[in-house]
Design a protein around this motif. Structure first.
Motif, short mmCIF file in Angstrom:
data_model
loop_
_atom_site.label_atom_id
_atom_site.label_comp_id
_atom_site.label_asym_id
_atom_site.label_seq_id
_atom_site.Cartn_x
_atom_site.Cartn_y
_atom_site.Cartn_z
N ALA A 1 0.12 10.32 -3.12
CA ALA A 1 1.13 9.57 -3.87
C ALA A 1 1.80 10.40 -4.97
O ALA A 1 3.00 10.32 -5.17
CB ALA A 1 0.51 8.30 -4.47
N ASP B 1 -2.85 1.57 -4.15
CA ASP B 1 -4.03 2.29 -3.65
C ASP B 1 -4.21 3.66 -4.28
O ASP B 1 -5.30 4.21 -4.27
CB ASP B 1 -4.06 2.49 -2.11
CG ASP B 1 -4.34 1.18 -1.37
OD1 ASP B 1 -4.97 0.29 -1.99
OD2 ASP B 1 -3.93 1.06 -0.21
N ASP B 2 -3.15 4.24 -4.81
CA ASP B 2 -3.18 5.61 -5.35
C ASP B 2 -3.82 6.59 -4.37
O ASP B 2 -4.81 7.26 -4.67
CB ASP B 2 -3.89 5.67 -6.71
CG ASP B 2 -3.58 6.98 -7.44
OD1 ASP B 2 -2.50 7.54 -7.21
OD2 ASP B 2 -4.42 7.44 -8.22
N GLU B 3 -3.23 6.65 -3.18
CA GLU B 3 -3.63 7.66 -2.19
C GLU B 3 -3.44 9.04 -2.81
O GLU B 3 -2.54 9.22 -3.63
CB GLU B 3 -2.73 7.56 -0.95
CG GLU B 3 -2.89 6.29 -0.14
CD GLU B 3 -4.18 6.28 0.66
OE1 GLU B 3 -4.69 7.38 0.99
OE2 GLU B 3 -4.67 5.19 0.96
N ALA C 1 4.78 2.38 1.37
CA ALA C 1 5.76 2.90 0.42
C ALA C 1 6.40 4.18 0.97
O ALA C 1 7.61 4.40 0.81
CB ALA C 1 5.11 3.17 -0.94
N THR D 1 1.89 3.69 -8.62
CA THR D 1 1.02 2.92 -7.74
C THR D 1 -0.12 2.33 -8.56
O THR D 1 -0.20 2.52 -9.77
CB THR D 1 0.52 3.84 -6.58
OG1 THR D 1 -0.30 3.10 -5.69
CG2 THR D 1 -0.24 5.04 -7.10
N GLY E 1 3.83 1.38 -5.30
CA GLY E 1 2.86 1.29 -4.21
C GLY E 1 1.57 0.65 -4.67
O GLY E 1 1.51 0.00 -5.71
N LEU F 1 5.05 8.79 -6.66
CA LEU F 1 4.97 7.33 -6.52
C LEU F 1 4.14 6.66 -7.61
O LEU F 1 2.97 6.99 -7.81
CB LEU F 1 4.37 7.01 -5.15
CG LEU F 1 4.26 5.53 -4.76
CD1 LEU F 1 5.64 4.89 -4.66
CD2 LEU F 1 3.50 5.38 -3.44
N ASN G 1 0.85 -1.19 0.00
CA ASN G 1 0.00 0.00 0.00
C ASN G 1 0.89 1.24 0.00
O ASN G 1 2.11 1.16 0.25
CB ASN G 1 -1.03 0.01 1.14
CG ASN G 1 -0.45 0.40 2.49
OD1 ASN G 1 0.75 0.52 2.65
ND2 ASN G 1 -1.32 0.63 3.45
N ASP G 2 0.30 2.39 -0.31
CA ASP G 2 1.09 3.62 -0.46
C ASP G 2 1.68 4.10 0.86
O ASP G 2 2.79 4.64 0.89
CB ASP G 2 0.23 4.73 -1.08
CG ASP G 2 -0.13 4.45 -2.53
OD1 ASP G 2 0.46 3.53 -3.13
OD2 ASP G 2 -1.02 5.15 -3.06
N ASP G 3 0.96 3.89 1.98
CA ASP G 3 1.50 4.32 3.27
C ASP G 3 2.81 3.59 3.56
O ASP G 3 3.79 4.20 4.02
CB ASP G 3 0.50 4.06 4.40
CG ASP G 3 -0.58 5.14 4.48
OD1 ASP G 3 -0.44 6.18 3.80
OD2 ASP G 3 -1.56 4.94 5.23
#
Length: 183
Positions: free
Chosen positions: A126, A121-123, A97, A135, A119, A133, A93-95
């Protein structure tokens, strides 16, 4: 529900497959909380991509996280300490990452020159990281909503059409560059 986990696995497969196509063969992974179906599905996608390209799965390249930023930091630190060597890291997940980025940076690794990072989820944050990032975006909310409305239709005895497959979209940004085996 089952389709949701299948899509999780497929999306993770595509992310790792992309890294391999970019010339990375030593790819580490930080998982989410491994007791959860989502984390299991994403790890399975990682393993499936390695297998697809006939790359041996190496347990030393997997760290078990809990989806938190801190577990990404600890996971990357333990991967570096094991010295298993990797040119790319797939954080589930991005967190995580984000945490991994800090650990890699602290260890003197340059991103993406020394380690490419992917990563999931594409928060919203990101795209604003340094480097931005790469993702996977998977429309989880839409998927769950569709599954629930299908369930209600079934309960009411209505005819239902099979749901179209949901696909994870790779959001490619600056955190991945071609690896040592790039053509």
């Amino acid at each position: 529900e089952r389709c949701v986990f299948f899509e999780q696995q497929r999306a993770a497969f595509h992310a790792v497959d992309y890294l391999i196509q970019q010339g990375h063969r030593e790819i580490a992974c930080i998982t989410g909380p491994i007791a959860t179906p989502t984390a299991q599905a994403r790890l399975a996608g990682y393993q499936q991509a390695l297998e697809h390209h006939e790359i041996a799965f190496d347990d030393a390249r997997v760290a078990y996280g809990d989806s938190s930023v801190q577990s990404g930091y600890q996971g990357a630190r333990s991967l570096l300490a094991r010295d298993s060597g990797f040119s790319a890291l797939f954080a589930c997940n991005d967190d995580m990452a984000v945490g991994a980025m800090k650990a890699l940076h602290d260890a003197g690794k340059r991103l993406p020159q020394d380690v490419s990072l992917f990563g999931f989820d594409d928060e919203p944050s990101a795209a604003y990281l340094q480097p931005a990032l790469s993702t996977v975006y998977l429309p989880i909310d839409v998927m769950i909503e569709a599954a629930i409305s299908q369930a209600f239709r079934l309960i009411k005895g209505e005819n239902i059409q099979p749901l179209p497959p949901f696909t994870g979209e790779l959001r490619l940004r600056e955190s991945v560059i071609p690896g040592p085996y790039a053509n």
